[in-house]
Design a protein around this motif. Structure first.
Motif, PDB file in Angstrom:
ATOM      1  N   HIS A   1      48.895  38.819  38.451  1.00  0.00           N
ATOM      2  CA  HIS A   1      49.409  37.453  38.510  1.00  0.00           C
ATOM      3  C   HIS A   1      49.186  36.655  37.232  1.00  0.00           C
ATOM      4  O   HIS A   1      49.934  35.715  36.959  1.00  0.00           O
ATOM      5  N   ILE A   2      48.174  37.026  36.461  1.00  0.00           N
ATOM      6  CA  ILE A   2      47.799  36.244  35.283  1.00  0.00           C
ATOM      7  C   ILE A   2      47.646  37.187  34.103  1.00  0.00           C
ATOM      8  O   ILE A   2      46.826  38.118  34.133  1.00  0.00           O
ATOM      9  N   VAL A   3      48.394  36.933  33.057  1.00  0.00           N
ATOM     10  CA  VAL A   3      48.436  37.833  31.904  1.00  0.00           C
ATOM     11  C   VAL A   3      47.701  37.197  30.728  1.00  0.00           C
ATOM     12  O   VAL A   3      47.855  36.009  30.443  1.00  0.00           O
ATOM     13  N   GLY A   4      46.884  38.013  30.059  1.00  0.00           N
ATOM     14  CA  GLY A   4      46.266  37.581  28.815  1.00  0.00           C
ATOM     15  C   GLY A   4      45.029  36.719  28.957  1.00  0.00           C
ATOM     16  O   GLY A   4      44.558  36.166  27.959  1.00  0.00           O
ATOM     17  N   LEU A   5      44.505  36.608  30.154  1.00  0.00           N
ATOM     18  CA  LEU A   5      43.314  35.769  30.375  1.00  0.00           C
ATOM     19  C   LEU A   5      42.217  36.582  31.050  1.00  0.00           C
ATOM     20  O   LEU A   5      41.554  36.108  31.973  1.00  0.00           O
ATOM     21  N   ASP A   6      42.001  37.792  30.591  1.00  0.00           N
ATOM     22  CA  ASP A   6      41.008  38.662  31.220  1.00  0.00           C
ATOM     23  C   ASP A   6      39.595  38.101  31.127  1.00  0.00           C
ATOM     24  O   ASP A   6      38.774  38.318  32.029  1.00  0.00           O
ATOM     25  N   ALA A   7      39.284  37.407  30.030  1.00  0.00           N
ATOM     26  CA  ALA A   7      37.932  36.847  29.894  1.00  0.00           C
ATOM     27  C   ALA A   7      37.670  35.829  30.996  1.00  0.00           C
ATOM     28  O   ALA A   7      36.589  35.808  31.606  1.00  0.00           O
ATOM     29  N   ILE A   8      38.661  34.977  31.261  1.00  0.00           N
ATOM     30  CA  ILE A   8      38.528  34.008  32.358  1.00  0.00           C
ATOM     31  C   ILE A   8      38.464  34.752  33.683  1.00  0.00           C
ATOM     32  O   ILE A   8      37.679  34.404  34.578  1.00  0.00           O
ATOM     33  N   GLY A   9      39.279  35.806  33.833  1.00  0.00           N
ATOM     34  CA  GLY A   9      39.271  36.574  35.072  1.00  0.00           C
ATOM     35  C   GLY A   9      37.916  37.185  35.369  1.00  0.00           C
ATOM     36  O   GLY A   9      37.431  37.130  36.504  1.00  0.00           O
ATOM     37  N   ARG A  10      37.292  37.774  34.358  1.00  0.00           N
ATOM     38  CA  ARG A  10      35.971  38.390  34.571  1.00  0.00           C
ATOM     39  C   ARG A  10      34.925  37.334  34.940  1.00  0.00           C
ATOM     40  O   ARG A  10      34.064  37.558  35.791  1.00  0.00           O
ATOM     41  N   ARG A  11      35.011  36.183  34.260  1.00  0.00           N
ATOM     42  CA  ARG A  11      34.087  35.097  34.597  1.00  0.00           C
ATOM     43  C   ARG A  11      34.283  34.632  36.028  1.00  0.00           C
ATOM     44  O   ARG A  11      33.324  34.406  36.771  1.00  0.00           O
TER      45      ARG A  11
ATOM     46  N   ALA B   1      38.757  46.415  41.043  1.00  0.00           N
ATOM     47  CA  ALA B   1      39.873  46.119  41.948  1.00  0.00           C
ATOM     48  C   ALA B   1      40.262  44.649  41.858  1.00  0.00           C
ATOM     49  O   ALA B   1      41.451  44.298  41.873  1.00  0.00           O
ATOM     50  N   ALA B   2      39.247  43.785  41.750  1.00  0.00           N
ATOM     51  CA  ALA B   2      39.523  42.348  41.650  1.00  0.00           C
ATOM     52  C   ALA B   2      40.239  42.020  40.341  1.00  0.00           C
ATOM     53  O   ALA B   2      41.186  41.224  40.321  1.00  0.00           O
ATOM     54  N   LEU B   3      39.807  42.644  39.253  1.00  0.00           N
ATOM     55  CA  LEU B   3      40.450  42.387  37.960  1.00  0.00           C
ATOM     56  C   LEU B   3      41.885  42.905  37.959  1.00  0.00           C
ATOM     57  O   LEU B   3      42.778  42.272  37.374  1.00  0.00           O
ATOM     58  N   ALA B   4      42.128  44.031  38.619  1.00  0.00           N
ATOM     59  CA  ALA B   4      43.492  44.553  38.711  1.00  0.00           C
ATOM     60  C   ALA B   4      44.392  43.566  39.454  1.00  0.00           C
ATOM     61  O   ALA B   4      45.549  43.338  39.066  1.00  0.00           O
ATOM     62  N   GLU B   5      43.870  42.955  40.513  1.00  0.00           N
ATOM     63  CA  GLU B   5      44.643  41.947  41.251  1.00  0.00           C
ATOM     64  C   GLU B   5      44.880  40.714  40.386  1.00  0.00           C
ATOM     65  O   GLU B   5      45.978  40.140  40.383  1.00  0.00           O
ATOM     66  N   TRP B   6      43.877  40.283  39.666  1.00  0.00           N
ATOM     67  CA  TRP B   6      44.017  39.159  38.734  1.00  0.00           C
ATOM     68  C   TRP B   6      45.157  39.422  37.742  1.00  0.00           C
ATOM     69  O   TRP B   6      46.004  38.561  37.515  1.00  0.00           O
ATOM     70  N   ARG B   7      45.187  40.617  37.179  1.00  0.00           N
ATOM     71  CA  ARG B   7      46.192  40.951  36.164  1.00  0.00           C
ATOM     72  C   ARG B   7      47.605  41.007  36.738  1.00  0.00           C
ATOM     73  O   ARG B   7      48.575  40.876  35.988  1.00  0.00           O
TER      74      ARG B   7
ATOM     75  N   THR C   1      45.222  32.310  42.801  1.00  0.00           N
ATOM     76  CA  THR C   1      44.800  33.709  42.673  1.00  0.00           C
ATOM     77  C   THR C   1      43.369  33.886  43.165  1.00  0.00           C
ATOM     78  O   THR C   1      43.031  34.914  43.769  1.00  0.00           O
ATOM     79  N   ARG C   2      42.545  32.884  42.936  1.00  0.00           N
ATOM     80  CA  ARG C   2      41.153  32.971  43.413  1.00  0.00           C
ATOM     81  C   ARG C   2      41.066  33.033  44.930  1.00  0.00           C
ATOM     82  O   ARG C   2      40.111  33.613  45.470  1.00  0.00           O
ATOM     83  N   LEU C   3      42.027  32.459  45.636  1.00  0.00           N
ATOM     84  CA  LEU C   3      42.013  32.584  47.096  1.00  0.00           C
ATOM     85  C   LEU C   3      42.072  34.049  47.501  1.00  0.00           C
ATOM     86  O   LEU C   3      41.350  34.506  48.392  1.00  0.00           O
TER      87      LEU C   3
END
Length: 418
Positions: free
Chosen positions: A348-358, A340-346, A323-325
């Motif tokens: 593919h990856i559910v429930g890890l928003d804290a890691i996503g923001r970092r 926009a980046a957080l929306a893309e993260w979500r 997902t980071r790619l």
């Protein structure tokens, strides 16, 4: 006696009048390597910094760029005059590394030379600097040493996301988990048991290394790294145990990546390999991080994941890297906002928003660094498809024989028949 002396002098004079013996391609390459080894250290070159702001400041403040350009352009010119058909396998690799390094430095100098005088560096991200997209493409090459465009990187990320999700789904919903614990003794005993259980498998598939220093395992103390399961440094694998208990199913992939046959094995094995003097200061994150990510994938192939739950944990982190790619390209090449980046993260990856923001903050501050894992592993995996006649142990021995090299040359290394 006098006659013999005159005869010797005449012979010496005759030799002196003959045309100088032509230098072979190998001789000229050796001279270029010596030239690099003696002159590279005297140049005022910036070191690679994680922060793009620090790196750009160092690049733009570098003194005597003319001397740098003269040096690297001179190396390229000399390399171009070498007849490649006169080089052996080892020389061909050295020629390619010198060419790669010189052209990379010349690209940096061209970008720095185009920076408007007095223009400040801002903290909005590399995309928002002067020539930001060109700088990002340069950083991709600098960090990964791979030959891939932003579009190709994002497309590969999406392909990997789909593949990993399908694999995760195939494992089924009801996996028997090893459990979580806050007991350091239990965690370290589990690491020891796992290491002992896979040692014979590692001996069969990786280079013989009887002098590998022991790997210690201990609780990590670096709170800045609290959101990752662990990290490596100085023959020590540190596992994190801060606000949440440690998940014992993380042990296999973490040990493989950070310990053996990952960073601990690779970095120590490098110390046993001799390379030409000019390469003493060169190393490649794409190769080192790529190796650690690659051996995670090989771990499944050779049976290093004892349970489906342990395999799932490895896939979860592989999904994050994939997902980071997509996000790194979106943020730094296409100018995505954090939202926009957080929306893309979500997606593919559910429930890890804290890691996503970092991770989004990390990618904005350290453009291209997160690409090293997947792009490096991709280059190694592709090289394996062209080396099917080798056993895994033979493949890994050749792959690690030259310490770290640009990953775009891994195929060249394996084709060389070492």
């Amino acid at each position: 006696m006098f006659a013999k002396r005159r005869s010797f002098l005449a012979y010496a004079l005759a030799l002196a009048t003959l045309p100088a013996m032509a230098r072979t391609g190998g001789d000229e390459l050796a001279a270029v390597m010596d030239h690099w080894a003696s002159g590279y250290g005297s140049l005022d070159l910036p070191t690679l910094a994680l922060s793009y702001e620090t790196f750009l400041a160092d690049v733009l403040d570098a003194a005597d760029r003319e001397a740098q350009e003269k040096f690297f352009a001179g190396v390229v010119s000399r390399l171009e005059r070498i007849d490649a058909t006169e080089l052996n396998v080892e020389e061909t690799l050295e020629h390619a590394i010198l060419r790669y390094e010189s052209e990379l430095q010349l690209e940096q100098l061209a970008l720095a030379g185009a920076w408007p005088a007095g223009r400040p560096i801002n903290d909005a991200g590399i995309h928002h600097q002067h020539d930001g997209r060109r700088w990002y493409r340069y950083l991709v090459r600098l960090w990964t040493s791979a030959a891939a465009s932003p579009d190709e990187i994002a497309a590969y990320g999406r392909e990997e996301i789909a593949r990993i999700k399908a694999t995760m789904a195939s494992l089924g919903p009801d996996l028997e988990a090893a459990g979580e614990t806050r007991s350091e003794r239990r965690i370290e005993a589990a690491f020891d048991a796992y290491a002992n259980g896979i040692s014979a498998t590692l001996d069969r598939h990786f280079p013989a290394f009887p002098d590998l220093p022991p790997l210690s395992v201990a609780r990590g103390t670096n709170a800045a790294l609290a959101q990752v399961p662990g990290y490596y440094g100085n023959d020590r694998l540190a596992y994190n145990l801060f606000d949440t208990p440690f998940d014992l199913d993380q042990i296999p992939w973490l040990y493989i990546h950070e310990g053996n046959p990952g960073h601990h094995f690779q970095l120590n094995y490098e110390t046993t390999r001799e390379v030409p003097a000019y390469r003493s200061g060169l190393n490649y994150s794409g190769f080192r991080e790529g190796w650690a990510a690659y051996v995670e994938a090989v771990g499944h192939e050779i049976g290093l994941y004892p349970t489906d739950a342990a395999r799932l944990k490895q896939l979860e982190w592989d999904l994050i890297r994939s997902t980071r790619l997509v996000l790194d390209v979106g943020i730094n090449d296409r100018g995505w906002t954090d939202a926009a980046a957080l929306a893309e993260w979500r997606r593919h990856i559910v429930g890890l928003d804290a890691i996503g923001r970092r991770e989004i903050e990390r990618m904005r501050r350290w453009p291209a660094q997160v690409l090293t894992y997947k792009l490096g592993a991709k280059a190694i995996l592709e090289a394996r498809t062209h080396a099917s006649e080798r056993t895994l142990q033979e493949f890994h021995t050749v792959l690690l024989s030259e310490r770290s090299i640009p990953v775009l040359l891994v195929g060249e290394l394996l084709r060389g028949g070492r």
